[in-house]
Design a protein around this motif. Structure first.
Motif, short mmCIF file in Angstrom:
data_model
loop_
_atom_site.label_atom_id
_atom_site.label_comp_id
_atom_site.label_asym_id
_atom_site.label_seq_id
_atom_site.Cartn_x
_atom_site.Cartn_y
_atom_site.Cartn_z
N TRP A 228 -8.93 4.09 5.99
CA TRP A 228 -8.15 3.63 7.13
C TRP A 228 -8.55 4.37 8.40
N LEU A 229 -8.73 5.68 8.32
CA LEU A 229 -9.11 6.46 9.50
C LEU A 229 -10.52 6.09 9.97
N ALA A 230 -11.45 5.88 9.02
CA ALA A 230 -12.81 5.49 9.40
C ALA A 230 -12.82 4.13 10.08
N ALA A 231 -12.02 3.19 9.56
CA ALA A 231 -11.94 1.87 10.19
C ALA A 231 -11.31 1.95 11.57
N LEU A 232 -10.30 2.80 11.72
CA LEU A 232 -9.65 2.95 13.02
C LEU A 232 -10.61 3.56 14.04
N GLU A 233 -11.40 4.53 13.61
CA GLU A 233 -12.39 5.13 14.52
C GLU A 233 -13.43 4.10 14.97
N ARG A 234 -13.86 3.29 14.04
CA ARG A 234 -14.84 2.25 14.39
C ARG A 234 -14.22 1.20 15.30
N GLN A 235 -12.95 0.90 15.08
CA GLN A 235 -12.28 -0.09 15.91
C GLN A 235 -12.23 0.37 17.37
N VAL A 236 -12.02 1.65 17.58
CA VAL A 236 -11.94 2.18 18.95
C VAL A 236 -13.26 1.96 19.69
N PHE A 237 -14.38 2.30 19.05
CA PHE A 237 -15.68 2.16 19.71
C PHE A 237 -16.09 0.70 19.87
#
Length: 239
Positions: A49-58
């Protein structure tokens, strides 16, 4: 041999009662080990979930609309899988496992897109749905990149525009996107393995619980009571 619990000096019990006691002891052991596995599964899901959220931001910063939509669905499914893990809902975890296969396929496509495999071009507007000409946020903000703007006042009709050049990048942006997608694939595969194992643990516990009478509406030991009408019959004594 098996001995009745709570009865001091009770005689050894064999047969069905001993079998049930052994099954209950084994079930408690599986639950204790299963708790550790559930904690690991929750930790893996949280990292996904955290990795997907980080990618979503960029992707938001780069206006990459197709990845934004895919990331949003992935975040929702990961939350659903975490909820299924906490609430012991195997169906939700199965949904997460199926989505993991779709997510891996999507990230393989992203890798092929940025490496220009199979006729794909990283300069196309495929990821923006042909709405804009934006590229990855890393194309101008990668490690070591220097962004320069040059005015285009000498060209008619483009006086208000400027030419942007990026130089000095230590790593090309497409390789950064490839590393992001590769990391997502790695985490997704680990999550898929843990999801399958957690579903098997839940299924085994349900079967064991059903075997020892957990879902049986009748207790293991009951007395067959036969209705009698003796108390309700009138007794007529001879006069």
């Amino acid at each position: 041999k098996c001995r009745l619990s709570g009865l001091r000096g009770a005689a050894p019990e064999t047969g069905w009662g001993c079998r049930v006691g052994a099954e209950r002891a084994a079930l408690r052991g599986r639950r204790s080990s299963g708790t550790v596995l559930l904690q690991l599964r929750f930790a893996v899901g949280l990292r996904c979930w955290l990795a997907a959220l980080e990618r979503q931001v960029f992707d938001f910063l780069g206006y990459q609309w197709a990845p934004i939509l895919a990331n949003f669905l992935h975040i929702i499914i990961v939350i659903l899988g975490l909820f299924g893990t906490i609430q012991y809902r195997p169906r939700y975890i199965v949904v997460y496992a199926i989505w993991t296969a779709v997510w891996v396929t999507w990230n393989i496509f992203i890798i092929c897109f940025y490496l220009e495999v199979g006729g794909l071009s990283k300069d196309s507007e495929l990821l923006t749905f042909n709405i804009s000409r934006h590229q990855s946020w890393w194309s101008e903000n990668g490690p070591g990149c220097v962004r320069k703007e040059a005015s285009m006042s000498g060209i008619a009709g483009l006086d208000s525009h400027s030419y942007i050049s990026v130089i000095g990048c230590a790593l090309e942006y497409r390789y950064i996107e490839v590393m992001h997608s590769s990391f997502q694939i790695l985490i997704a595969l680990v999550g898929f393995v843990y999801a399958c194992y957690v579903v098997s643990v839940f299924t085994e516990e349900e079967d064991s619980f059903d075997f020892i009478g957990g879902f049986d509406p009748f207790p293991l030991y009951h007395v067959n009571e036969k209705p009698t009408n003796l108390l309700f019959k009138q007794t007529y004594l001879p006069a």
